[in-house]
Design a protein around this motif. Structure first.
Motif, short mmCIF file in Angstrom:
data_model
loop_
_atom_site.label_atom_id
_atom_site.label_comp_id
_atom_site.label_asym_id
_atom_site.label_seq_id
_atom_site.Cartn_x
_atom_site.Cartn_y
_atom_site.Cartn_z
N ALA A 97 0.71 -1.12 -0.04
CA ALA A 97 0.19 -0.03 -0.01
C ALA A 97 0.73 1.30 0.18
O ALA A 97 1.98 1.24 0.40
N VAL A 98 0.21 2.29 -0.70
CA VAL A 98 1.02 3.65 -0.49
C VAL A 98 0.03 4.55 -0.06
O VAL A 98 -1.42 4.50 -0.58
N VAL A 99 0.30 5.40 1.02
CA VAL A 99 -0.78 6.10 1.48
C VAL A 99 -0.30 7.52 1.61
O VAL A 99 0.85 7.79 1.60
N VAL A 100 -1.40 8.60 1.77
CA VAL A 100 -0.63 9.85 1.83
C VAL A 100 -1.26 10.76 3.04
O VAL A 100 -2.46 10.46 3.39
N ALA A 101 -0.44 11.23 3.71
CA ALA A 101 -0.97 11.83 5.07
C ALA A 101 -1.55 13.02 4.91
O ALA A 101 -1.49 13.94 4.06
N GLY A 102 -2.71 13.16 5.93
CA GLY A 102 -3.41 14.65 5.88
C GLY A 102 -2.65 15.64 6.42
O GLY A 102 -1.67 15.43 7.14
N GLU A 103 -3.10 16.75 6.19
CA GLU A 103 -2.32 17.88 6.72
C GLU A 103 -1.97 18.01 8.18
O GLU A 103 -2.94 17.84 8.91
N SER A 104 -0.70 17.97 8.54
CA SER A 104 -0.21 18.14 9.62
C SER A 104 -0.50 16.70 10.44
O SER A 104 -0.85 16.63 11.81
N LYS A 105 -0.74 15.45 9.71
CA LYS A 105 -1.01 14.18 10.64
C LYS A 105 0.21 13.49 10.55
O LYS A 105 1.03 13.36 9.52
N THR A 106 0.35 12.68 11.39
CA THR A 106 1.78 11.78 11.26
C THR A 106 0.93 10.32 11.18
O THR A 106 -0.06 9.96 11.94
N ILE A 107 1.28 9.37 10.26
CA ILE A 107 0.83 8.07 10.11
C ILE A 107 1.50 7.13 10.77
O ILE A 107 2.84 6.92 10.59
N ASP A 108 0.84 6.21 11.63
CA ASP A 108 1.45 5.20 12.11
C ASP A 108 1.14 3.89 11.28
O ASP A 108 -0.22 3.47 11.26
N ILE A 109 2.21 3.30 10.65
CA ILE A 109 1.90 2.05 9.89
C ILE A 109 1.50 0.74 10.36
O ILE A 109 0.19 0.30 9.75
N GLU A 110 1.80 0.68 11.70
CA GLU A 110 1.29 -0.60 12.46
C GLU A 110 -0.28 -0.48 12.81
O GLU A 110 -0.94 -1.46 12.60
N ILE A 111 -0.80 0.74 13.05
CA ILE A 111 -2.08 1.04 13.57
C ILE A 111 -2.86 0.81 12.11
O ILE A 111 -4.07 0.15 12.22
N LEU A 112 -2.42 1.49 10.96
CA LEU A 112 -3.15 1.01 9.73
C LEU A 112 -3.26 -0.42 9.54
O LEU A 112 -4.11 -0.98 8.71
N LYS A 113 -2.10 -1.28 9.65
CA LYS A 113 -2.33 -2.58 9.23
C LYS A 113 -3.14 -3.22 10.32
O LYS A 113 -3.96 -4.24 9.72
N GLU A 114 -3.01 -2.65 11.57
CA GLU A 114 -4.07 -3.59 12.41
C GLU A 114 -5.64 -3.03 12.02
O GLU A 114 -6.57 -3.95 12.17
#
Lengths: 494, 101
Positions: free
Chosen positions: A436-453
């Protein structure tokens, strides 16, 4: 029936109505008819083999289109934003063409005449011409290059009979109210732009062209021009919704209908839009270039019923493309050609008078007239069609067919994610693995493990991407389709 | 006259104009206001509408004759009822689809 008939009908039925407004200028149906007939005379006299249109939406667009139709030669709107190499290859593929361009003249091929679009309009104003002759309904009316997200773009052939069948079966002639206005921001080389022009013309609705899409200008124009209907692609709606961040309502009381199509609409965007435009009727229009645009519709009542319902079956309808238009038949088949059981997913086949399914010289229709869309989808018990995506995008992991859209929807539903794509990359063990490739929203930080979960809980572990990359943006065509092959190429190289 | 799809006709007496949407190709007697309809570019004749065929056609409406499987679309409104072989054509009722463009 030939397309010129639409011009005759519009000019005799409501000739003095304003047909098109663009860049602060406007023209009535009668003027467009007169200029188009003049264009036909010019084209016939010059022995042009087709008309190439290179530019944004403009008064010259309908004149060039109907002028070519009257002369019995193809109208070919090209994506003028393409790179020079690709564009000149498309121009050279049509020798003997008459070229209408915006701005600087393009590099021309053999025996081509070219004219700047304002100059073209000025010249046509000086000619008085007879109405164009009737043309054979089997002639090619429009050649449209498909967006080519999975392969190089191909030119789809739309004949007079296909386009007329679409108009006669799904649009009400002169059905628009005197002060109706349609705001159009889709480009002229896209099937939605072509269908839009023809059906608004046939309905007698004033078309307001937006030169360049910008969400603030779009909203301003809806308010200023008292726009009653508008058509957008999902990326546009997403930007409009973003521009209204923090607002309770879009404050566009004139807007009765908002239709969308062209690619998949992310559910969070649609839900937000439905609450920002509470009085507007939403229409999801599904169709392909090869089907002369819309073949299925999800109407305003379907949207509102689904949006206000807590029944999961009804609620799910928001992600449906709706029911088929009259005169269109559908079948869902397995890869081997056999029909699926009711409600099961498979390949979508369509049949009907407006369906061309033809590229320069090659028809994809089978002996019984069925067109393989190469879209995967399924139909619910009430005949609502759901499209999962292109069959070519389907990922086969360990023998299981996985539609990327399902996973993308889950990823986008997370607050930190604004855009997502899921692709398959070659894998020794599974055949393909999910990336997967994701794009973060403005001033958001993405946690990959949370997305997988999240994917694992909402779907299952076999549908959970093994890798998730974070990019600044996804490559898209300018009509909003994700260029998956570019994502695959990028990630295969690394 | 033979009616073929795409054919354009006008009333000999009023402003009415129609386009043939469906026609079987058989020879029919199509009239408006009691007088045979003429080609779109022919000129109107002097005369008055037959009282038995009073009425009007409305812009954008479709008129049908089931016996001959004919469907006409009114492209310019005007006085005088449309008739085929003496039967007045009925108005075709259809709920318009929501606009998708």
């Amino acid at each position: 029936m030939h397309l010129g008939l639409v011009l005759d009908m519009a000019s005799s039925g409501y000739g003095d109505r304003i047909a098109v407004v663009a860049n602060g200028e406007s023209m009535s149906y009668e003027e467009i008819a007169r200029l188009s007939w003049a264009a036909t005379e010019r084209l016939v006299a010059s022995d042009a083999t087709s008309v190439l249109y290179l530019g944004s939406n403009h008064l010259s667009y309908p004149v060039a289109l109907f002028g070519a139709a009257g002369a019995g030669i193809p109208f070919i709107p090209l994506n003028y934003r393409l790179g020079a190499v690709q564009l000149s290859a498309q121009i050279e593929a049509h020798p003997g063409s008459y070229v209408i361009y915006e701005g600087e003249p393009p590099a021309l091929g053999n025996g081509m005449d070219a004219v700047e679009r304002n100059q073209f309009i000025a010249e046509m104003r000086d000619v008085s011409a007879e109405p164009a002759p009737e043309q054979d309904t089997d002639l090619t009316c429009i050649l449209l290059y498909t967006s080519g997200t999975t392969a190089a773009p191909k030119a789809a052939v739309l004949r007079h009979r296909h386009l007329m069948s679409y108009l006669f079966s799904s649009v009400e002639f002169a059905g628009a109210e005197e002060d109706d206005a349609a705001l159009v921001s889709v480009p002229p080389y896209h099937i939605a732009g072509v269908a839009n022009l023809l059906s608004n013309f046939y309905a007698g609705r004033r078309i307001v062209y937006l030169d360049r899409f910008d969400p603030e200008i779009w909203l301003e124009t809806v308010r200023r021009e008292q726009v009653t209907q508008a058509m957008v692609i999902p990326t546009m709606l997403s930007r409009i919704v973003d521009a209204l961040d923090g607002e309770q309502s879009a404050q566009t009381p004139s807007l009765r209908a908002l239709s969308y199509g062209g690619s998949r609409m992310p559910l969070p965007v649609l839900e937000r839009a439905l609450s920002l435009f509470p009085e507007t009727g939403f229409v999801n229009a599904y169709g392909l270039t090869e089907t002369s645009s819309t073949i299925a519709l999800l109407g305003p009542d379907d949207h509102r019923d689904a949006f206000s319902s807590s029944d999961p079956v009804l609620r799910q309808r928001l992600t449906s493309v709706g029911q088929l238009l009259p005169g269109i038949d559908v079948e869902v088949r397995h890869e081997d050609g056999s029909l699926v059981e009711a409600g099961e997913p498979g390949l979508v086949f369509l049949k009907g008078d407006q369906i061309s399914g033809e590229y320069a010289g090659v028809s994809l229709l089978d002996d019984d007239g069925w067109f393989p869309t190469r879209d995967r989808g399924w139909i619910d018990a009430d005949g609502y069609l759901f499209i999962e995506g292109r069959a070519d995008d389907t990922i086969i992991r360990g023998g299981e067919n996985i539609a990327p859209a399902e996973i993308e929807d889950v990823l986008i539903s997370h607050d930190d994610v604004v855009d997502a794509v899921v692709i398959g990359l070659p894998d020794d063990e599974w055949g393909q693995r999910l990336v997967a490739v994701v794009v973060a929203g403005e001033s958001k930080t993405i946690d990959i493990e949370i997305l997988k979960e999240l994917v694992k809980t909402q779907l299952r572990s076999s549908k959970t991407p093994e890798e998730i990359h974070i990019w600044d943006e996804l490559p898209r065509t300018d009509t909003g389709k994700i260029l998956r092959r570019n994502v695959v190429a990028d990630l295969s190289g690394s | 006259m033979e009616l073929k799809p795409g054919g354009q006709l006008r009333s000999a007496l009023s402003t009415t104009e129609v386009v043939v949407v469906k026609g079987s190709g058989a020879d029919v007697d199509l009239r408006c206001g009691g007088l045979p309809m003429i080609g779109k570019d022919e000129s109107a004749s002097e005369g008055t509408i037959d009282e038995a065929f009073a009425g009007e056609s409305l812009l954008g409406k479709r008129y049908v004759d089931d016996d001959t499987d004919t469907e006409l679309l009114c492209t310019k409104p005007g006085d005088g009822a449309l008739s085929i072989d003496g039967r007045v054509l009925g108005l075709k009722g259809a709920k318009p689809l929501p606009s998708s463009d």
